[in-house]
Design a protein around this motif. Structure first.
Motif, mmCIF file in Angstrom:
data_model
loop_
_atom_site.group_PDB
_atom_site.id
_atom_site.type_symbol
_atom_site.label_atom_id
_atom_site.label_comp_id
_atom_site.label_asym_id
_atom_site.label_seq_id
_atom_site.Cartn_x
_atom_site.Cartn_y
_atom_site.Cartn_z
ATOM 1 N N ILE A 210 0.849 -1.452 0.071
ATOM 2 C CA ILE A 210 0.131 -0.204 0.127
ATOM 3 C C ILE A 210 0.552 1.364 0.220
ATOM 4 N N ASP A 211 0.428 2.578 -0.799
ATOM 5 C CA ASP A 211 1.396 3.246 -1.059
ATOM 6 C C ASP A 211 1.188 3.805 0.255
ATOM 7 N N ARG A 212 3.015 4.635 0.759
ATOM 8 C CA ARG A 212 2.734 5.517 1.167
ATOM 9 C C ARG A 212 1.887 6.724 1.679
ATOM 10 N N SER A 213 1.531 7.468 0.444
ATOM 11 C CA SER A 213 0.191 8.750 0.575
ATOM 12 C C SER A 213 -0.171 8.085 1.146
ATOM 13 N N PHE A 214 -1.081 6.565 1.230
ATOM 14 C CA PHE A 214 -2.384 6.202 2.004
ATOM 15 C C PHE A 214 -1.635 5.950 3.369
ATOM 16 N N ILE A 215 -1.203 6.247 3.368
ATOM 17 C CA ILE A 215 -0.329 5.539 5.036
ATOM 18 C C ILE A 215 -0.310 6.819 5.543
ATOM 19 N N ASN A 216 0.217 7.996 5.198
ATOM 20 C CA ASN A 216 0.644 8.807 5.662
ATOM 21 C C ASN A 216 -0.544 10.152 5.870
ATOM 22 N N SER A 217 -1.469 9.368 5.553
ATOM 23 C CA SER A 217 -3.031 10.282 6.028
ATOM 24 C C SER A 217 -4.194 9.409 6.757
ATOM 25 N N ILE A 218 -3.047 8.471 7.510
ATOM 26 C CA ILE A 218 -4.382 7.107 7.772
ATOM 27 C C ILE A 218 -4.941 7.625 9.238
ATOM 28 N N ALA B 263 1.706 -2.501 4.443
ATOM 29 C CA ALA B 263 1.792 -0.806 4.571
ATOM 30 C C ALA B 263 3.344 -0.006 4.473
ATOM 31 N N GLU B 264 3.704 0.909 3.270
ATOM 32 C CA GLU B 264 4.632 1.188 3.602
ATOM 33 C C GLU B 264 4.716 2.684 3.858
ATOM 34 N N GLY B 265 6.010 3.328 4.437
ATOM 35 C CA GLY B 265 6.528 4.472 4.592
ATOM 36 C C GLY B 265 5.505 4.981 6.224
ATOM 37 N N ILE B 266 5.634 3.867 6.809
ATOM 38 C CA ILE B 266 5.271 3.259 8.416
ATOM 39 C C ILE B 266 6.301 5.013 9.419
ATOM 40 N N GLU B 267 5.146 6.288 9.596
ATOM 41 C CA GLU B 267 6.475 7.336 10.677
ATOM 42 C C GLU B 267 6.344 7.189 11.784
ATOM 43 N N THR B 268 5.176 7.021 12.566
ATOM 44 C CA THR B 268 4.756 7.021 13.553
ATOM 45 C C THR B 268 3.932 6.172 14.105
ATOM 46 N N PRO B 269 3.815 5.642 15.481
ATOM 47 C CA PRO B 269 3.302 5.267 16.358
ATOM 48 C C PRO B 269 2.071 5.030 16.014
ATOM 49 N N GLU B 270 1.348 6.544 15.869
ATOM 50 C CA GLU B 270 -0.054 5.767 15.744
ATOM 51 C C GLU B 270 0.242 5.274 14.068
#
Ligand code: C2E
Ligand code: MG
Ligand code: MG
Ligand code: MG
Length: 276
Positions: free
Chosen positions: A202-210, A235-242
């Motif tokens: 799943i593209d990072r842009s989706f994870i970014n605003s999950i 999931a690509e680009g997980i950056e935060t614990p949330e």
């Protein structure tokens, strides 16, 4: 301009259009030279099992340091390589380094996890891809459990019959492929169901605003869809614990991102793997 080049980091966003054109020309000029002179290296980013936090694999990402241009990011040189017909060489160069890495670890009896290489759709659909891929895995004696393929779906290049033919040929021998950047470039869900990919990233842009409720629903739907199609989902680009905990709740099984690890040089990846 001089100091930017000396810093070796040039952001597109800082450049005017003349500078961008000049930079692109310089990249095109240096590409063949860079390939021949071994200026390319591989970084590996761990892929994490979101239930156990264990490393279940790595993704190989190309890196280019040119003494003339400094660091050039894949976002810059991959499109140039695609346009100039050099992408097959770049992909193969990275594939070879990954296979060699796996081969050496195997022969030393070290812990093994699969590594995924990115193959440009331009290369994937070309006549030589399957033949070259198979002859290289044979040369390095790497079995299908140790090497994976990621293909970014591209609307312009998408060829359903060809994709199916290539995937079936690889699957028959046990080699698995993922759709990369899912959600951005794919035109039809009905194609997805008919194509024998084993994994969706799943593209990072989706994870970014999950954390946005609409996007949450979209990602949840993709995860459920993947489950129905018996495809693995990452999931690509997980950056935060949330983001991490939302994805766990949704039931997404794997993830990658700076929250866990950034892409790292081969030696670092080896140390990480050997420490667990
Ligand atoms: P990709 O295959 O979707 O790879 C993921 C990209 O996201 C990588 O960028 C990675 O460094 C970055 N990334 C990972 N986690 C995070 C995060 O938490 N936050 C953010 N902001 N970024 C994250 P990179 O290395 O710059 O590569 C960009 C793209 O270039 C790749 O996207 C892939 O499509 C392409 N690429 C890289 N290496 C190769 C290669 O050897 N061959 C081909 N054909 N394409 C490649
Ligand atoms: Mg990828
Ligand atoms: Mg990609
Ligand atoms: Mg991706």
């Amino acid at each position: 301009t001089k100091s930017r080049l000396q810093n070796s980091v040039v952001s597109y966003f800082e450049m005017g259009s003349d500078e961008i054109i000049q930079r692109e020309l310089n990249i095109l000029n240096q590409l063949q030279f860079g390939i021949q002179n071994e200026e390319f290296t591989v970084h590996l980013q761990p892929k994490i099992n979101l239930n156990t936090d264990e490393i279940e694999g790595f993704e190989a990402l190309a890196r280019w340091y040119s003494p003339v241009l400094g660091h050039v990011s894949p976002a810059e040189f991959i499109p140039s390589a695609e346009k100039s017909g050099k992408i097959n060489e770049v992909d193969i160069l990275i594939l070879r380094k990954v296979l060699k890495f796996q081969n050496v670890r195997l022969s030393r009896g070290l812990k093994m996890v699969p590594i995924a290489v990115n193959i440009s759709p331009v290369h994937f659909y070309s006549e030589t891809f399957v033949k070259d891929f198979l002859s290289l895995v044979e040369e390095y004696e790497i079995t299908p459990d140790l090497i994976k393929i990621e293909v970014t779906e591209s609307v312009e290049l998408f060829d359903f019959r060809k994709a199916k033919e290539i995937l079936l040929e690889l699957n028959e021998l046990g080699y698995e492929s993922s759709i990369d950047d899912f959600g951005v470039g794919f035109s039809s869900l009905s194609y997805l169901q008919q194509l024998p990919f084993s994994e969706i990233k799943i593209d990072r842009s989706f994870i970014n605003s999950i954390n946005n409720s609409d996007m949450h629903a979209v990602v949840q739907t993709i995860v459920q869809l993947a489950e129905k199609l018996r495809m693995h989902v990452v999931a690509e680009g997980i950056e935060t614990p949330e983001q991490y905990s939302i994805l766990q709740q949704i039931g997404c099984k794997s993830g990658q991102g700076y929250y866990f690890h950034k892409p790292m040089p081969l030696e670092e990846a080896e140390n990480l793997l050997d420490s667990i």
